[in-house]
Design a protein around this motif. Structure first.
Motif, PDB file in Angstrom:
ATOM      1  N   GLN A  26       0.957  -1.273  -0.071  1.00  0.00           N
ATOM      2  CA  GLN A  26      -0.126   0.393  -0.266  1.00  0.00           C
ATOM      3  C   GLN A  26       1.145   1.250   0.489  1.00  0.00           C
ATOM      4  OE1 GLN A  26      -1.873  -1.324   3.323  1.00  0.00           O
ATOM      5  NE2 GLN A  26      -3.930  -1.984   2.187  1.00  0.00           N
ATOM      6  N   PHE A  30       0.683   4.366  -2.896  1.00  0.00           N
ATOM      7  CA  PHE A  30       0.986   5.308  -2.486  1.00  0.00           C
ATOM      8  C   PHE A  30       1.986   5.802  -2.976  1.00  0.00           C
ATOM      9  CE2 PHE A  30       3.366   8.523  -0.193  1.00  0.00           C
ATOM     10  CZ  PHE A  30       2.273   9.752  -0.034  1.00  0.00           C
ATOM     11  N   ASP A  79      -6.170   0.844  -7.878  1.00  0.00           N
ATOM     12  CA  ASP A  79      -5.436   0.575  -7.424  1.00  0.00           C
ATOM     13  C   ASP A  79      -5.711  -0.901  -6.502  1.00  0.00           C
ATOM     14  OD1 ASP A  79      -2.268   1.139  -6.983  1.00  0.00           O
ATOM     15  OD2 ASP A  79      -2.723   0.262  -4.778  1.00  0.00           O
ATOM     16  N   ALA A  82      -4.311  -0.594  -2.908  1.00  0.00           N
ATOM     17  CA  ALA A  82      -5.055   0.820  -2.077  1.00  0.00           C
ATOM     18  C   ALA A  82      -5.746   1.249  -2.055  1.00  0.00           C
ATOM     19  CB  ALA A  82      -3.578   2.138  -1.600  1.00  0.00           C
ATOM     20  N   VAL A  84      -7.139   5.064  -2.710  1.00  0.00           N
ATOM     21  CA  VAL A  84      -6.374   6.298  -3.127  1.00  0.00           C
ATOM     22  C   VAL A  84      -7.099   7.487  -3.298  1.00  0.00           C
ATOM     23  CG1 VAL A  84      -4.209   7.409  -4.670  1.00  0.00           C
ATOM     24  CG2 VAL A  84      -4.477   4.855  -3.398  1.00  0.00           C
ATOM     25  N   VAL A  99      -3.744   7.957   0.810  1.00  0.00           N
ATOM     26  CA  VAL A  99      -4.462   6.527   1.655  1.00  0.00           C
ATOM     27  C   VAL A  99      -4.808   6.746   2.177  1.00  0.00           C
ATOM     28  CG1 VAL A  99      -3.384   4.926   0.892  1.00  0.00           C
ATOM     29  CG2 VAL A  99      -2.516   6.794   0.016  1.00  0.00           C
ATOM     30  N   ALA A 102      -2.080   2.356   4.746  1.00  0.00           N
ATOM     31  CA  ALA A 102      -0.787   2.047   4.534  1.00  0.00           C
ATOM     32  C   ALA A 102       0.273   1.363   5.608  1.00  0.00           C
ATOM     33  CB  ALA A 102       0.037   3.281   3.585  1.00  0.00           C
TER      34      ALA A 102
END
Length: 193
Positions: A26, A30, A79, A82, A84, A99, A102
């Motif tokens: 994650q 990012f 994604d 993650a 985002v 995010v 993460a």
């Protein structure tokens, strides 16, 4: 020259990222999105906005969280690792990537590796590295760096805010902005004007 410097650093960093845990994946997502959208397009954010026109934006009531009361737009970024969101303020050279979850230590490591060093003659200045206790996100850490060329009136500011608490609404926020150089703490206020 600044665009070339950023592109070189991004390529070097991207080739060294090794995915391990879900949180690290994650964090890598990012950084990849932050690099490819904010850093790569920092000097051409209006072009990025035009490119994003066909993409669905967050509705205003949801975008408000990511725009902090300023005018602009926010987009969910697809994604596989993650959740985002990309935010662009209207009329400002400011780009942010949020995010939900993460590995914050991994995000800090990737961000610092990029932001803390720049090729000559770019000067790097650590503006902020502080920890704050918040009600919504628990303990947060904010790190900001300024990049400036000799005799330049404008520079770049890179900021990362992380919150490692499991209940944090946002665990990683990275922003990039073109700012007036004043070499003082007030520089941090430029993105809020």
């Amino acid at each position: 020259m600044q665009k070339l410097v950023i592109a070189t650093l991004l390529l070097a960093l991207a080739s060294s990222i090794c995915m391990a845990s879900e949180g690290e994946d994650q964090a890598a997502s990012f950084f990849k999105i932050y690099s490819s959208l904010c850093l790569k397009n920092l000097f051409k954010l209006e072009e990025l906005r035009e490119t994003l026109k066909p993409m669905p934006k967050l509705p205003p009531e949801k975008a408000e969280l990511f725009l902090a009361g300023k005018s602009g737009d926010a987009w969910p970024v697809p994604d596989k690792y993650a959740t985002v969101v990309l935010a662009l303020l209207s009329g400002k050279s400011f780009c942010a990537v949020y995010v939900r979850k993460a590995d914050t230590a991994a995000a800090i490591k990737m961000f610092t590796s990029m932001a803390a060093s720049a090729p000559f003659p770019i000067k790097v200045k650590l503006l902020k590295n502080e920890t704050t206790q918040t009600i919504v996100n628990g303990q947060t850490q904010t790190i900001s760096y300024e990049w400036s060329a000799p005799n330049a009136k404008r520079g770049m500011m890179f900021t990362l805010t992380t919150a490692s608490a499991d209940y944090a609404q946002i665990q990683v926020l990275g922003s990039a902005a073109v700012v007036r150089l004043r070499h003082s703490p007030e520089l941090l206020q430029d993105i809020n004007k």
